[in-house]
Design a protein around this motif. Structure first.
Motif, short mmCIF file in Angstrom:
data_model
loop_
_atom_site.label_atom_id
_atom_site.label_comp_id
_atom_site.label_asym_id
_atom_site.label_seq_id
_atom_site.Cartn_x
_atom_site.Cartn_y
_atom_site.Cartn_z
N GLY A 269 0.74 -1.27 -0.10
CA GLY A 269 0.10 -0.14 0.16
C GLY A 269 0.75 1.19 0.03
O GLY A 269 0.37 2.38 0.58
N VAL A 270 1.84 1.13 -0.57
CA VAL A 270 2.90 2.47 -0.62
C VAL A 270 2.27 3.35 -1.91
O VAL A 270 1.94 3.14 -2.88
N SER A 271 2.06 4.58 -1.30
CA SER A 271 1.69 5.58 -2.31
C SER A 271 2.47 5.83 -3.45
O SER A 271 3.53 5.60 -3.39
N GLN A 272 2.09 6.15 -4.77
CA GLN A 272 2.67 6.29 -5.70
C GLN A 272 3.56 7.58 -5.63
O GLN A 272 4.91 7.60 -6.06
N GLN A 273 3.49 8.38 -4.99
CA GLN A 273 4.02 9.57 -4.76
C GLN A 273 5.38 9.23 -3.75
O GLN A 273 6.40 9.67 -4.34
N LEU A 274 5.04 8.68 -3.08
CA LEU A 274 6.25 8.00 -2.13
C LEU A 274 7.29 7.18 -2.83
O LEU A 274 8.44 7.53 -2.91
N PHE A 275 6.81 6.26 -3.71
CA PHE A 275 7.34 5.44 -4.46
C PHE A 275 8.20 6.44 -5.47
O PHE A 275 9.26 6.07 -5.66
N GLU A 276 7.65 7.32 -5.90
CA GLU A 276 8.51 8.10 -7.22
C GLU A 276 9.64 8.80 -6.37
O GLU A 276 10.49 9.05 -6.93
N ALA A 277 9.12 9.21 -5.11
CA ALA A 277 10.27 9.99 -4.61
C ALA A 277 11.53 9.13 -4.09
O ALA A 277 12.60 9.66 -4.07
N VAL A 278 11.22 7.83 -3.78
CA VAL A 278 12.28 6.90 -3.30
C VAL A 278 13.23 6.40 -4.30
O VAL A 278 14.38 6.40 -4.30
N THR A 279 12.29 5.94 -5.44
CA THR A 279 12.91 5.15 -6.56
C THR A 279 13.30 6.15 -7.88
O THR A 279 14.32 5.37 -8.55
N GLY A 280 12.68 7.27 -7.86
CA GLY A 280 12.92 8.06 -9.11
C GLY A 280 14.20 8.25 -9.26
O GLY A 280 14.78 8.00 -10.69
N PRO A 281 15.03 9.06 -8.42
CA PRO A 281 16.34 9.44 -8.59
C PRO A 281 17.38 8.28 -9.24
O PRO A 281 17.96 8.49 -10.07
N ALA A 282 17.26 7.16 -8.35
CA ALA A 282 18.00 6.09 -8.64
C ALA A 282 17.83 5.32 -10.18
O ALA A 282 18.57 5.16 -10.97
N PHE A 283 16.34 5.46 -10.35
CA PHE A 283 15.90 5.00 -11.74
C PHE A 283 16.39 5.73 -12.91
O PHE A 283 16.97 5.37 -13.85
N ARG A 284 16.27 7.18 -12.67
CA ARG A 284 17.02 7.93 -13.75
C ARG A 284 18.54 7.83 -13.93
O ARG A 284 18.94 7.96 -14.92
N ARG A 285 19.19 7.58 -12.74
CA ARG A 285 20.76 7.41 -12.76
C ARG A 285 21.01 6.31 -13.54
O ARG A 285 21.87 6.12 -14.29
#
Length: 426
Positions: A269-285
């Motif tokens: 039940g993790v929100s999409q906003q939190l998921f993007e905040a946590v994983t987004g930078p590493a994904f883009r790298r």
């Protein structure tokens, strides 16, 4: 007689999913004893005692690159001619060897008795031996057993057998809902994933852990995320304990890791906003780091011989994230349920084989002459002599290749052989 059998279309939710062809014939694989090379490094207070022949000892020592004066946490209790002839009590000899080992290495907290082809041929009952030794040495040392025999298995199934034996020892988790990551990961990768799950507010543990004295818990509210695709028996043992497997691709490459983490986030039940905040930078790298490799490998043709059971997720990574063309993807065993997410992401026309008839597969490989061939050590040198560029499949198991930060390293394992070939060309 040896022609492949076409199975029913894979149930991946897509009518365009690749069809699986099954081959049966002579195989070229390592045995499960090889997995000791990474398992003894992972479980830092465990010792692996192989009950086998001198050939077993040479295999493990060669695979691990251990020098004669080193003291690794594995060894081989060699079955001698006297044992085979019935002139010695094998159980008594084993008890003596174990006693000497534990006296010399008091830091050992878990001892695995590992069966081999020779010990299975003479019907040595290591399960009974482990129970006997457990009664003698508990609580200081827990003694378990599993089979590393290569008679009917491939080399990564040694880890599967080892972790299956551990599942029975895991304490009950009670009513707490938590995440269990199943599959041995390099410490640096485990630390990265642990930090990311902590930021996602998902309580998690890893199997195997680094210490046998702090085993993860499992129960009816446990959710299991598979980190390795070759753990069929481990997954079955965990579900028998009440756990549920989270369906997900495997964390190879930027896309695979993102989907893997997303599956766990959705379950908890993790929100999409939190998921993007946590994983987004590493994904883009990871995406940025892969760009150079993608430019190098786009349109290159790759051929996978069956060896490690990593072939399907690695093929997905090669096709979708590097732009490579899949000439053939062979895998020793195909667990349709665990691979459903991966199969759905493969190109629809992918030639996909389960099992092996090595002569037929060699003929197909020579016919298409791919740009790079992923295969076992036994096939690599002959194919290199024929002018084909190869990558040892075992290196893809030994190397840290899971997760965002390792995505470019994984790609590099494919680009380096091609770069080397080009530099060597006259």
């Amino acid at each position: 007689m040896n022609s492949p059998v076409i199975l029913a279309e894979s149930k991946t939710g897509s009518c365009d999913a690749p069809q699986v062809k099954r081959e049966r014939g002579q195989r070229e694989v390592f045995c499960g004893l090889t997995s000791i090379v990474w398992l003894h490094r992972k479980i830092q207070d465990a010792f692996f005692l192989v009950i086998g022949s001198r050939t077993c000892a040479h295999l493990i020592q060669s695979a691990a690159g251990v020098m004669i004066f080193a003291e690794p946490r594995f060894a081989t209790a060699i079955i001698e001619e006297r044992d085979l002839a019935g002139l010695a009590d094998v159980d008594q000899e084993l008890d003596r060897v174990v006693g000497r080992l534990l006296e010399r290495r008091p830091e050992i907290k878990m001892l695995f008795l590992v069966g081999s082809c020779p010990s299975e041929v003479i019907k040595l009952d290591l399960k009974r031996a482990a129970a006997r030794l457990n009664r003698e040495h508990m609580p200081n040392v827990r003694v378990l057993n599993y089979s590393g025999s290569g008679i009917e298995t491939t080399f990564t199934q040694g880890e599967d057998a080892c972790l299956t034996s551990l599942v029975a020892e895991l304490p009950d988790a009670g009513a707490q809902k938590s995440l269990l990551i199943a599959g041995s990961l390099p410490d640096v990768v485990e630390d990265q994933f642990a930090r990311m799950f902590r930021e996602l507010n998902i309580p998690c543990a890893f199997l195997p852990g680094r210490k046998s004295t702090s085993l993860p818990k499992v129960g009816a509210n446990s959710r299991v995320l598979m980190a390795q695709p070759f753990l069929g028996d481990t997954a079955r043992a965990l579900t028998d304990r009440g756990a549920a497997i989270i369906a997900a691709p495997f964390p190879f490459g930027a896309e695979g890791t993102r989907l893997w983490l997303q599956s766990a986030a959705a379950e908890f039940g993790v929100s999409q906003q939190l998921f993007e905040a946590v994983t987004g930078p590493a994904f883009r790298r990871a995406e940025a780091a892969l760009a150079e490799h993608r430019a190098r490998m786009q349109g290159k043709r790759i051929f996978f011989f069956p060896d490690s059971q990593l072939e399907v997720p690695l093929a997905r990574f090669a096709a979708r994230e590097l732009g490579m063309v899949l000439e053939e993807v062979g895998t020793p065993y195909l667990h349709a349920q665990h691979m459903a997410q991966e199969l759905a992401l493969l190109p629809a026309n992918t030639p996909l084989y389960e099992g092996q008839d090595v002569e037929l597969q060699l003929d197909r490989c020579r016919a298409v002459r791919p740009d790079i061939t992923v295969c076992g050590l036994g096939l690599a040198n002959p194919l290199e002599a024929e002018g084909l560029t190869t990558k040892w499949s075992i290196e893809l198991v030994f190397s840290p290749v899971h997760g965002f930060e390792q995505a470019a390293d994984l790609a590099g394992l494919f680009t380096r052989p091609l770069n080397r070939r080009e530099r060597l060309m006259v």
